[in-house]
Scaffold this motif. Sequence first.
Motif, PDB file in Angstrom:
ATOM      1  N   MET A   1     -21.858  19.924 -93.649  1.00  0.00           N
ATOM      2  CA  MET A   1     -21.711  20.691 -94.800  1.00  0.00           C
ATOM      3  C   MET A   1     -20.447  21.526 -94.932  1.00  0.00           C
ATOM      4  O   MET A   1     -19.820  21.749 -95.578  1.00  0.00           O
ATOM      5  CB  MET A   1     -22.878  21.521 -94.934  1.00  0.00           C
ATOM      6  N   ALA A   2     -20.063  21.856 -93.577  1.00  0.00           N
ATOM      7  CA  ALA A   2     -18.703  22.856 -93.722  1.00  0.00           C
ATOM      8  C   ALA A   2     -17.609  21.999 -93.677  1.00  0.00           C
ATOM      9  O   ALA A   2     -16.863  22.703 -94.229  1.00  0.00           O
ATOM     10  CB  ALA A   2     -19.089  23.429 -91.932  1.00  0.00           C
ATOM     11  N   THR A   3     -17.611  20.799 -93.298  1.00  0.00           N
ATOM     12  CA  THR A   3     -16.216  20.052 -93.659  1.00  0.00           C
ATOM     13  C   THR A   3     -16.183  19.836 -95.087  1.00  0.00           C
ATOM     14  O   THR A   3     -15.183  19.797 -95.588  1.00  0.00           O
ATOM     15  CB  THR A   3     -16.515  18.644 -93.028  1.00  0.00           C
ATOM     16  N   THR A   4     -17.305  19.779 -95.891  1.00  0.00           N
ATOM     17  CA  THR A   4     -17.310  19.414 -97.304  1.00  0.00           C
ATOM     18  C   THR A   4     -16.720  20.617 -97.976  1.00  0.00           C
ATOM     19  O   THR A   4     -16.106  20.618 -98.797  1.00  0.00           O
ATOM     20  CB  THR A   4     -18.637  19.015 -97.764  1.00  0.00           C
ATOM     21  N   GLN A   5     -17.289  21.718 -97.543  1.00  0.00           N
ATOM     22  CA  GLN A   5     -16.828  23.008 -98.047  1.00  0.00           C
ATOM     23  C   GLN A   5     -15.335  23.289 -97.868  1.00  0.00           C
ATOM     24  O   GLN A   5     -14.657  23.936 -98.743  1.00  0.00           O
ATOM     25  CB  GLN A   5     -17.637  24.284 -97.521  1.00  0.00           C
ATOM     26  N   ALA A   6     -15.011  22.859 -96.522  1.00  0.00           N
ATOM     27  CA  ALA A   6     -13.537  23.213 -96.223  1.00  0.00           C
ATOM     28  C   ALA A   6     -12.777  22.167 -96.968  1.00  0.00           C
ATOM     29  O   ALA A   6     -11.510  22.382 -97.523  1.00  0.00           O
ATOM     30  CB  ALA A   6     -13.275  22.711 -94.882  1.00  0.00           C
ATOM     31  N   THR A   7     -13.023  21.123 -96.979  1.00  0.00           N
ATOM     32  CA  THR A   7     -12.361  20.055 -98.091  1.00  0.00           C
ATOM     33  C   THR A   7     -12.307  20.374 -99.465  1.00  0.00           C
ATOM     34  O   THR A   7     -11.197  20.290 -99.785  1.00  0.00           O
ATOM     35  CB  THR A   7     -13.116  18.606 -97.963  1.00  0.00           C
TER      36      THR A   7
END
Length: 90
Positions: A1-7
Motif C-alpha cells: 500500500m505504501a508503494t501505491t501511495q508513493a507512486t
Amino acid sequence: MATTQATNQELQEQLDTLRKDFAEVTKTLREMTSAYAKESQDRVKVAAGQAQDQVKESFGKVQNEVESHPYSSMAVAFGLGLVLGKILDR
C-alpha cells in the motif's frame, strides 16, 4: 500500500510539473503571437502611409496638369465619358 501511495504522490507531482510547464509554454506562445501581430500591424501602417503619400503626390501632379491645360483636360474627360458610355451601353 505504501508503494501505491508513493507512486500516486509521484504521479501527482509529475502532473503538477506538467501543468506548470504547459502554462509556461502557453504564456510564451501568447507573447510570441502578440509580438508577431504587433510587428505585422506596424508594417501595414508603414505601407499604408507610403501608399497614401504616393496617392497624394499623384493627385497633385494630375491636378497641376489639369490646371495647366484646362481645355485639353475637358476634351479628354469628354472623350473618355463617350467611350465609357458606349462600352457600358452594350
